[in-house]
Design a protein around this motif. Structure first.
Motif, PDB file in Angstrom:
ATOM      1  N   ALA A 185       0.841  -0.992   0.144  1.00  7.35           N
ATOM      2  CA  ALA A 185       0.035   0.086  -0.113  1.00  7.35           C
ATOM      3  C   ALA A 185       0.841   1.345  -0.010  1.00  7.35           C
ATOM      4  O   ALA A 185       0.683   2.095  -0.707  1.00  7.35           O
ATOM      5  CB  ALA A 185      -0.877  -0.099   1.294  1.00  7.35           C
ATOM      6  N   ILE A 186       2.109   1.222   0.833  1.00  5.35           N
ATOM      7  CA  ILE A 186       2.977   2.514   0.734  1.00  5.35           C
ATOM      8  C   ILE A 186       3.356   2.668  -0.861  1.00  5.35           C
ATOM      9  O   ILE A 186       3.538   3.810  -0.873  1.00  5.35           O
ATOM     10  CB  ILE A 186       3.880   2.210   2.043  1.00  5.35           C
ATOM     11  N   ILE A 187       3.934   1.773  -1.134  1.00 11.93           N
ATOM     12  CA  ILE A 187       4.690   1.822  -2.354  1.00 11.93           C
ATOM     13  C   ILE A 187       3.801   2.473  -3.529  1.00 11.93           C
ATOM     14  O   ILE A 187       4.054   3.244  -4.362  1.00 11.93           O
ATOM     15  CB  ILE A 187       5.306   0.420  -2.791  1.00 11.93           C
ATOM     16  N   PHE A 188       2.564   1.955  -3.528  1.00 10.79           N
ATOM     17  CA  PHE A 188       1.516   2.229  -4.458  1.00 10.79           C
ATOM     18  C   PHE A 188       1.233   3.837  -4.346  1.00 10.79           C
ATOM     19  O   PHE A 188       1.262   4.487  -4.941  1.00 10.79           O
ATOM     20  CB  PHE A 188       0.376   1.477  -4.531  1.00 10.79           C
ATOM     21  N   GLY A 189       1.119   3.932  -2.695  1.00  9.81           N
ATOM     22  CA  GLY A 189       1.015   5.620  -2.368  1.00  9.81           C
ATOM     23  C   GLY A 189       1.920   6.466  -2.831  1.00  9.81           C
ATOM     24  O   GLY A 189       1.664   7.659  -3.506  1.00  9.81           O
ATOM     25  N   ILE A 190       2.997   5.976  -2.894  1.00 10.68           N
ATOM     26  CA  ILE A 190       4.353   6.909  -3.327  1.00 10.68           C
ATOM     27  C   ILE A 190       4.397   7.163  -4.719  1.00 10.68           C
ATOM     28  O   ILE A 190       4.608   8.220  -5.418  1.00 10.68           O
ATOM     29  CB  ILE A 190       5.721   6.260  -2.748  1.00 10.68           C
ATOM     30  N   ILE A 191       3.990   6.333  -5.567  1.00  8.81           N
ATOM     31  CA  ILE A 191       3.758   5.839  -7.034  1.00  8.81           C
ATOM     32  C   ILE A 191       2.865   7.217  -7.189  1.00  8.81           C
ATOM     33  O   ILE A 191       3.178   7.727  -8.187  1.00  8.81           O
ATOM     34  CB  ILE A 191       3.722   4.687  -7.487  1.00  8.81           C
ATOM     35  N   GLN A 192       1.737   7.089  -6.704  1.00  8.75           N
ATOM     36  CA  GLN A 192       0.577   7.905  -7.077  1.00  8.75           C
ATOM     37  C   GLN A 192       0.759   9.258  -6.523  1.00  8.75           C
ATOM     38  O   GLN A 192       0.486  10.132  -7.469  1.00  8.75           O
ATOM     39  CB  GLN A 192      -0.645   7.151  -6.532  1.00  8.75           C
ATOM     40  N   PHE A 193       1.288   9.337  -5.566  1.00 15.04           N
ATOM     41  CA  PHE A 193       1.340  11.011  -4.862  1.00 15.04           C
ATOM     42  C   PHE A 193       2.709  11.612  -5.098  1.00 15.04           C
ATOM     43  O   PHE A 193       2.780  12.656  -4.663  1.00 15.04           O
ATOM     44  CB  PHE A 193       0.688  10.794  -3.415  1.00 15.04           C
ATOM     45  N   GLY A 194       3.637  10.814  -5.397  1.00 11.54           N
ATOM     46  CA  GLY A 194       4.808  11.374  -5.569  1.00 11.54           C
ATOM     47  C   GLY A 194       5.713  11.541  -4.395  1.00 11.54           C
ATOM     48  O   GLY A 194       5.344  10.880  -3.239  1.00 11.54           O
ATOM     49  N   VAL A 195       6.846  12.378  -4.616  1.00  4.31           N
ATOM     50  CA  VAL A 195       7.823  12.868  -3.684  1.00  4.31           C
ATOM     51  C   VAL A 195       7.323  13.323  -2.100  1.00  4.31           C
ATOM     52  O   VAL A 195       7.420  12.802  -1.107  1.00  4.31           O
ATOM     53  CB  VAL A 195       8.850  13.828  -4.061  1.00  4.31           C
ATOM     54  N   PRO A 196       6.049  14.179  -2.334  1.00  5.32           N
ATOM     55  CA  PRO A 196       5.393  14.738  -1.056  1.00  5.32           C
ATOM     56  C   PRO A 196       5.153  13.675  -0.160  1.00  5.32           C
ATOM     57  O   PRO A 196       5.175  13.672   1.226  1.00  5.32           O
ATOM     58  CB  PRO A 196       4.346  15.315  -1.525  1.00  5.32           C
TER      59      PRO A 196
ATOM     60  N   MET B 219      -7.955  -1.391  -7.056  1.00  3.77           N
ATOM     61  CA  MET B 219      -6.751  -0.989  -7.588  1.00  3.77           C
ATOM     62  C   MET B 219      -6.023   0.182  -7.220  1.00  3.77           C
ATOM     63  O   MET B 219      -4.950   0.754  -7.902  1.00  3.77           O
ATOM     64  CB  MET B 219      -6.792  -1.187  -9.062  1.00  3.77           C
ATOM     65  N   GLY B 220      -6.722   1.043  -6.504  1.00  2.18           N
ATOM     66  CA  GLY B 220      -6.179   2.334  -5.977  1.00  2.18           C
ATOM     67  C   GLY B 220      -6.578   3.588  -6.869  1.00  2.18           C
ATOM     68  O   GLY B 220      -6.069   4.733  -6.527  1.00  2.18           O
ATOM     69  N   ASN B 221      -7.307   3.421  -7.699  1.00  2.62           N
ATOM     70  CA  ASN B 221      -7.538   4.595  -8.604  1.00  2.62           C
ATOM     71  C   ASN B 221      -8.699   5.558  -8.086  1.00  2.62           C
ATOM     72  O   ASN B 221      -9.890   5.656  -8.506  1.00  2.62           O
ATOM     73  CB  ASN B 221      -8.187   4.053 -10.011  1.00  2.62           C
ATOM     74  N   GLN B 222      -8.202   5.800  -6.841  1.00  3.64           N
ATOM     75  CA  GLN B 222      -9.078   6.946  -6.087  1.00  3.64           C
ATOM     76  C   GLN B 222      -8.430   7.989  -5.387  1.00  3.64           C
ATOM     77  O   GLN B 222      -7.236   7.843  -5.025  1.00  3.64           O
ATOM     78  CB  GLN B 222      -9.978   6.024  -5.229  1.00  3.64           C
ATOM     79  N   VAL B 223      -9.138   9.002  -4.836  1.00  2.64           N
ATOM     80  CA  VAL B 223      -8.428  10.118  -4.163  1.00  2.64           C
ATOM     81  C   VAL B 223      -8.429   9.590  -2.548  1.00  2.64           C
ATOM     82  O   VAL B 223      -9.480   9.227  -2.257  1.00  2.64           O
ATOM     83  CB  VAL B 223      -8.831  11.512  -4.392  1.00  2.64           C
ATOM     84  N   GLY B 224      -7.513   9.829  -1.874  1.00  2.00           N
ATOM     85  CA  GLY B 224      -7.306   9.678  -0.402  1.00  2.00           C
ATOM     86  C   GLY B 224      -6.034   9.659   0.144  1.00  2.00           C
ATOM     87  O   GLY B 224      -5.318  10.360  -0.379  1.00  2.00           O
ATOM     88  N   ALA B 225      -6.005   9.166   1.367  1.00  2.00           N
ATOM     89  CA  ALA B 225      -4.691   9.202   2.042  1.00  2.00           C
ATOM     90  C   ALA B 225      -3.623   8.138   1.556  1.00  2.00           C
ATOM     91  O   ALA B 225      -3.786   7.330   0.556  1.00  2.00           O
ATOM     92  CB  ALA B 225      -4.985   8.625   3.583  1.00  2.00           C
TER      93      ALA B 225
ATOM     94  N   PHE C 199      -5.174   1.784  -2.076  1.00  4.72           N
ATOM     95  CA  PHE C 199      -4.753   0.502  -2.779  1.00  4.72           C
ATOM     96  C   PHE C 199      -5.360  -0.684  -2.022  1.00  4.72           C
ATOM     97  O   PHE C 199      -4.781  -1.044  -1.195  1.00  4.72           O
ATOM     98  CB  PHE C 199      -3.152   0.391  -2.980  1.00  4.72           C
ATOM     99  N   GLY C 200      -6.518  -0.964  -2.155  1.00  5.49           N
ATOM    100  CA  GLY C 200      -7.271  -1.942  -1.629  1.00  5.49           C
ATOM    101  C   GLY C 200      -6.695  -3.173  -1.687  1.00  5.49           C
ATOM    102  O   GLY C 200      -6.451  -3.898  -0.679  1.00  5.49           O
ATOM    103  N   LEU C 201      -6.114  -3.560  -3.075  1.00  6.69           N
ATOM    104  CA  LEU C 201      -5.383  -4.961  -3.002  1.00  6.69           C
ATOM    105  C   LEU C 201      -4.395  -5.079  -2.326  1.00  6.69           C
ATOM    106  O   LEU C 201      -4.020  -6.095  -1.577  1.00  6.69           O
ATOM    107  CB  LEU C 201      -5.249  -5.111  -4.648  1.00  6.69           C
ATOM    108  N   GLY C 202      -3.610  -3.997  -2.281  1.00  4.99           N
ATOM    109  CA  GLY C 202      -2.302  -4.102  -1.363  1.00  4.99           C
ATOM    110  C   GLY C 202      -2.712  -4.138   0.164  1.00  4.99           C
ATOM    111  O   GLY C 202      -1.891  -4.854   0.694  1.00  4.99           O
ATOM    112  N   LEU C 203      -3.693  -3.659   0.528  1.00  2.00           N
ATOM    113  CA  LEU C 203      -3.999  -3.791   1.835  1.00  2.00           C
ATOM    114  C   LEU C 203      -4.452  -5.196   2.236  1.00  2.00           C
ATOM    115  O   LEU C 203      -4.141  -5.564   3.347  1.00  2.00           O
ATOM    116  CB  LEU C 203      -4.931  -2.792   2.444  1.00  2.00           C
TER     117      LEU C 203
END
Length: 322
Positions: free
Chosen positions: A34-45, A181-187, A192-196
């Motif tokens: 879930a973290i790796i996907f979040g970094i890919i989706q939301f970037g460096v911040p 698959m994580g195509n949604q806005v959120g934290a 990424f539901g599948l990752g969780l």
């Protein structure tokens, strides 16, 4: 006269040989998809928020160890897990002071003042999140904080859109496959539901969380949302939108299952998980909050000591040897 003192602590009392370090390390490993996907989706911040959250949580515990003149306990990684989960629940645009304030509340107030690991009656991560959401709720308006981001999908937070526009207005905007698959806005770590799910299954198979809580939690979400949807399908969304949106799966596998604030006995685990989920759907459908996961689990943390007293009746009769 016997002056020996016995130390009594919260169950469970059986030790399987694992250390706190190993348990917390495995929890951190389980968050990686879930973290790796979040970094890919939301970037460096997102990297900055996660790094600051994890490091500041550990720093607060170290400071408390020094002030209280206790041994250093950051090596067990408990505060690292608190910080990591806390960062996963924040938007990638969170300012530095919000992160540091939240980890202070989570670690110092949510954990350390109760006596440290194993003594906290509430999930420390949720204590910190509840404080921030009630104090600065605008930072958790995901539609507003990501206004400068460009996504390849509907740039609306599903639960907020459901709350403000109703189920008919958002029909077709959030396909279940996209949500999974994580195509949604959120934290950062909640989209990424599948990752969780993969992380949660890993922890269950390794024996670090109890399947009873996660299963009853998910069942409670599905059954309660289905009941609302059947009663009024033009107003309330079906179970899948609720299950794969917001903090739901993070709650099922990483928040509701926190050892110190959840039951130790099997029947109470089913009750605890199920009614936490029921409260989440009630808050989402007829309450003021679009999500409700944080407050619902904290509420069940509060009644957990009472729930945990429920035990099966012993079979047979006692023998009087007098």
């Amino acid at each position: 006269m016997n002056n020996n003192k016995l130390t009594v602590s919260h169950a469970p009392f059986w030790h399987d040989g694992d250390s706190l370090f190993q348990m917390n390390l495995n929890i951190m490993i389980a968050t990686l998809p879930a973290i790796i996907f979040g970094i890919i989706q939301f970037g460096v911040p997102a990297v900055g928020v996660l790094a600051l959250s994890l490091s500041s949580a550990m720093a607060w515990e170290l400071i408390m160890n020094i002030i209280s003149k206790n041994r250093f306990t950051i090596g067990d990684l408990d505060s690292a897990v608190i910080g990591l989960l806390f960062g996963m629940m924040l938007p990638a645009t969170s300012p530095w002071w919000l992160v540091i304030t939240g980890t202070f509340v989570a670690v110092v107030i949510g954990k350390m003042i109760f006596g440290g690991i194993g003594a906290n009656p509430f999930n420390p991560t949720l204590i910190g999140m509840a404080f921030l959401m009630m104090s600065w709720k605008t930072f958790f308006d995901f539609d507003a904080v990501y206004v400068n981001y460009e996504f390849g999908f509907t740039a609306l937070a599903p639960l907020a859109a459901l709350k403000s526009h109703g189920v008919l207005s958002i029909a077709g905007l959030f396909p279940i496959n996209d949500l999974i698959m994580g195509n949604q806005v959120g934290a950062i770590g909640s989209t990424f539901g599948l990752g969780l799910i993969i992380g949660g299954i890993y922890l269950i198979l390794r024996g670090y969380i109890r399947w009873e809580i996660s299963l009853s939690f998910i069942a409670g979400i599905i059954l309660t949302a289905w009941a609302f949807s059947i009663a009024n399908p033009e107003t309330y969304a079906g179970p899948m939108l609720h299950l794969f949106s917001g903090y739901t799966l993070l709650g099922a596998f990483f928040l509701a299952t926190e050892n110190s604030s959840s039951p130790s006995n099997r029947i109470p685990m089913f009750i605890y998980g199920f009614f936490a989920a029921v409260m989440i759907i009630l808050m989402r459908n007829i309450g003021a909050y679009a999500d409700g996961t944080i407050l619902a689990i904290l509420l069940l943390n509060l009644v957990n000591p009472l729930i945990d007293k429920i035990r099966p009746k012993a079979l047979g009769k006692g023998v009087n040897n007098a």
